[in-house]
Scaffold this motif. Sequence first.
Motif, mmCIF file in Angstrom:
data_model
loop_
_atom_site.group_PDB
_atom_site.id
_atom_site.type_symbol
_atom_site.label_atom_id
_atom_site.label_comp_id
_atom_site.label_asym_id
_atom_site.label_seq_id
_atom_site.Cartn_x
_atom_site.Cartn_y
_atom_site.Cartn_z
ATOM 1 N N UNK A 195 0.511 -0.991 -0.365
ATOM 2 C CA UNK A 195 -0.015 -0.428 0.034
ATOM 3 C C UNK A 195 0.740 1.230 0.346
ATOM 4 N N UNK A 247 18.412 -8.524 7.682
ATOM 5 C CA UNK A 247 17.387 -9.568 6.864
ATOM 6 C C UNK A 247 17.582 -8.998 4.979
ATOM 7 N N UNK A 269 15.226 -7.393 3.538
ATOM 8 C CA UNK A 269 14.184 -7.761 2.871
ATOM 9 C C UNK A 269 14.300 -5.982 2.309
ATOM 10 N N UNK A 291 13.672 -2.783 9.286
ATOM 11 C CA UNK A 291 13.002 -2.688 10.539
ATOM 12 C C UNK A 291 13.618 -3.200 11.258
ATOM 13 N N UNK A 348 3.565 -4.870 17.797
ATOM 14 C CA UNK A 348 3.469 -6.409 17.298
ATOM 15 C C UNK A 348 5.073 -6.202 16.494
ATOM 16 N N UNK A 349 6.421 -6.741 16.174
ATOM 17 C CA UNK A 349 7.509 -6.742 15.675
ATOM 18 C C UNK A 349 7.091 -6.458 14.075
ATOM 19 N N UNK A 350 6.083 -6.540 13.168
ATOM 20 C CA UNK A 350 6.450 -6.215 12.006
ATOM 21 C C UNK A 350 7.915 -6.331 11.802
ATOM 22 N N UNK A 362 9.395 -6.518 8.011
ATOM 23 C CA UNK A 362 9.412 -5.908 6.800
ATOM 24 C C UNK A 362 8.671 -6.850 4.872
ATOM 25 N N UNK A 409 6.261 -9.504 4.821
ATOM 26 C CA UNK A 409 5.131 -10.404 5.912
ATOM 27 C C UNK A 409 5.129 -12.245 5.292
ATOM 28 N N UNK A 466 13.520 -10.665 8.621
ATOM 29 C CA UNK A 466 13.560 -10.259 10.088
ATOM 30 C C UNK A 466 12.139 -11.175 10.803
ATOM 31 N N UNK A 500 12.018 -11.302 14.585
ATOM 32 C CA UNK A 500 11.515 -10.632 15.975
ATOM 33 C C UNK A 500 11.037 -11.007 16.793
ATOM 34 N N UNK A 517 -0.420 -7.091 3.948
ATOM 35 C CA UNK A 517 0.168 -6.248 5.436
ATOM 36 C C UNK A 517 -0.768 -6.185 6.591
ATOM 37 N N UNK A 573 7.596 -10.984 21.221
ATOM 38 C CA UNK A 573 8.125 -9.922 20.570
ATOM 39 C C UNK A 573 9.733 -9.468 21.099
ATOM 40 N N UNK A 614 13.490 -0.148 17.147
ATOM 41 C CA UNK A 614 12.053 -1.144 17.414
ATOM 42 C C UNK A 614 11.388 -1.002 18.880
ATOM 43 N N UNK A 646 4.723 3.423 18.012
ATOM 44 C CA UNK A 646 3.293 2.093 17.463
ATOM 45 C C UNK A 646 2.146 1.716 18.525
ATOM 46 N N UNK A 677 0.350 0.767 7.516
ATOM 47 C CA UNK A 677 1.291 1.749 8.317
ATOM 48 C C UNK A 677 1.077 2.868 7.643
ATOM 49 N N UNK A 716 0.048 2.063 11.812
ATOM 50 C CA UNK A 716 0.609 1.407 12.670
ATOM 51 C C UNK A 716 1.935 2.065 12.046
ATOM 52 N N UNK A 720 5.896 2.948 11.673
ATOM 53 C CA UNK A 720 7.182 2.521 12.372
ATOM 54 C C UNK A 720 8.260 3.748 12.188
#
Lengths: 162, 769
Positions: free
Chosen positions: A45, A102, A104, A138, B179-181, B183, B185, B235, B237, B267, B350, B659, B667, B682, B685, B687
């Motif tokens: 999005x 990571x 990503x 992240x 939550x950890x989120x 990147x 999914x 990721x 976490x 997401x 987390x 984080x 967050x 996003x 929530x 980041x």
Amino acid sequence: MKDQHLVTLDVNGREYEVVLESRRTLADVLRQDLGLTGTHLGCEHGICGACTVLLDGEPVRSCLVFGVQADGRSVRTVEGLADGDELSDLQQAFSRCHGLQCGFCTPGFLMLAEAYLDTEPAGDPEEVRDVVSANLCRCTGYQGIVEAVTEVAAARRKQRDG
Amino acid sequence: MADQVGQRTPRKEDRRLLTGTATFGSDVQFPRMAHARVVRSLVAHGAITAIDASAARALPGVVDVVTAADVPTGLAIPVRLQVPDTDVSGRLQPVLAATEVRYVGEPVAVVVADDPYVAEDASGLVTVDIDDRDPLVDVDDATEADVVADFGLGYGDVDTAFGRAAHVVAMDVAVGRHTAVPMEPRALTVEYQPATDSLSVYGATKVPVFNRQVLAGLLGMDESAIRMHAVDAGGGFGVRGEFYPEDFLVPWLARRLRRAVSWVEDRAEHLVAVNHSRQQRHRVEAAFAADGTILGLRDDVRHDNGAYVRTHGVIVPELTLAMLPGPYRVPAYRGRVRVVLTNKTPCGTYRAPGRYEGTTAREQLFDLAAAELGLDRVELRRRNLLGSDELPHTRAMHTLGTDVVLDGGDYVRLLDRALARVDELGWRQLVDAGRAEGRLLGLGLAVFLEKSGLGPYDTADVEITSTGRVRVLSGGTSLGQGIETALAQIAADEFGVPYDAVDVINGDTLLQPYGTGSWASRSTVVAGSAVQRAAREVAVRVRELGARLLEAAPDDVELVDGAVRVKGVPGSARSLAEVWQAAQPRAGWLAADEPAGLAARHRFTVDHMTYPYGAHVCAVEVDPGTGNVQVLRYLVAYEIGRAVNPTLVEGQLRGGVAQGMGGALLEELVYDEQGQPQSTTFMDYLLPTAAEVPAVDLVVCEDAPAATNPLGARGAGEGGVTAAGAAVASAVSDAIGVPAIGKLPVDPRSVVRLLRSEDRTTRHSVALS
Ligand code: FES
Ligand code: FES
């Protein structure tokens, strides 16, 4: 019957022809149809920037661009950055500065930074921070990303000034 | 070859990640692969009266639609981490909701189609009729029936301690739902092989061996018919890689349909489907002697666990209690927790689970205590930190199935080093100067204790390959933390080869069927120790066979720079590839019945965890108009024991701070009173971006190597997060002149409210000395 379109696009200097539904995103075209899975989808999005590619040299969120919109245009993705086995200066700087964990988000940051560096900026760290705040990471806390882009901006500037 | 452990070697992972050639779960594709889409409940609580999938089934391209009626009845996801004397068996999550839905996002059906777009279209055509029931959204409204566990931990005579206290300080601390989120999914691709009735799963991570066992149990298959392949993971976490409903549904569908099935979560789904964490309310109290010495500590916690008990059982509440006293001398302690089931997404761990929450509660309480006792915040802590002569220190409690034995260290010294660095950086002057201009600046501090190196064991295989490379098959998993590089460094040292002559494969259940995974900051410590031991055994074998080749006694040869040679005779060197050749059956060097090859497996066991510790200090500025908090400076001081790769340690700490700051300021997973999640993009929530996260200054100490493992390592995964909520809250309270802050995140609205509040009287001395 689905509405299908024949689309021609140049990706990293190579020409492709694909038949697409109008709603198919450029990200899915790259990843699924062309097998270029280096472009990643983190939100679909338009916020995270993991899917950033260059469309005619401009950074775009490929999750928000339809494949048909890329018809006749050139796309640059992370797969086009290295020269054979030789990583680009920016790729090397990311590794050296620990700008990825990571990895990503990394393709998106690389393409975003590549577009920024193409504008031949002064590369002041504050400005770099501002530019990279367009994308989300992240893992790293951004420090290595900012350092990598700043370093490359300086190195390229030096090269330009001879 | 100089030692590789301790070096800042570049990461082995980087090349593939930088060139777009890494393989994440959703990058794995098979011909004729089908695509699954989960249909989720849109209602927080209710009874399912009917599901109509006929329109979805009729859509061209749809392959299958399944509901609970199609899966064997009674399948629920088991708990991975048990807490003794708690029984949560009646509250486990079913793989698909059958009669009742308990949160928005709960899987109700799955649509499979030839194309992911069609699968998504069809999922919108499945209608689910639900008789709404009242949702429970706030733990304050919970009844006895909503409490799934109610237990305590502690030691000493707490009542007497409070009875004879000169001061009792108490406060409420609420930590928001985060939550950890990661990147990436979640994604799973599963291939089915009809000839052998076996499954290949791509996308499982964290604990693949455990997940395979669960999957085999739920499918009624032999574990050996399921292979979890290692892929890159964007990721972890804590949230990625636990066993979720989809981890059953996708393999089950692949087997049912006899074809490959791919599932990639979007997401919006992720934010309602993946484990939530953190949300707790603490009533925390401390009893002090007149001089500020702690006599006792009490905490009463209510933990909002969401709709079901998932794989973590009630381990996060347990960890919260077990770690609450932190690095302090607390003669008497009692913690109680009530775990409440609400109609929200279920919870799990987390990064720094229980410690982020508990550290926030304890450290904010200590800030309040300092204000009430008229002591400097640092002085109060310094007086109460356990001294190096008091360590190791046993607390009569247990967590994660082991006793709490704090290993050696010097907490006060670490705090001193942190503050010395703050002085060097001139942060006090920075804050003073800002205040002199009338701006709202503050300094915050929090001290914390972490845990790492959880046993009971991990396993590694090390072997030499035909070209003389070293191959490591580890039980850890790669989540982006750099574990491949760290393990390669460890193995390389045993052979004197460069670390890039080592290949590391993590998390493949065929290649390493005895791994215990990567979680709780344990990989480098436990898996790393297993790798070191296995490599050492192979090195012995290399010397043995090498001696035979050199026609020398084993004691007369040495393994130097990746070659065996007669001691001190470089010309005699035989490479690892040559020794490998000699280990082949046809080569003629092996004795009768002697095993071929150069390989060893080692299982490393450990009884106790190791407890790293540290301090966070930060400077913030508050905008008096908007209530926005900008973090200007941030420092983490951390005792790592021994850093296998300092760059990776720093990366873990910096990423952790980002984080932790996110949870402190931005967050929060918000629900309305109907149990509808309000944070599903996003845009909602938030980041932290590069604009919010400052450069982080680090003081990484190697003053106290861990005695619990041969590397001396203490684990680095979580220390950047643990005290971030507490430190930011401390700084904001200092900036706006309230003694402490009882709620995370410290969002602009609560800051504005605090700015208007009455008790804006105390401003901590900026001295922090
Ligand atoms: S995937 Fe395109 S912006 Fe996130
Ligand atoms: S490196 Fe993992 S999200 Fe950026």
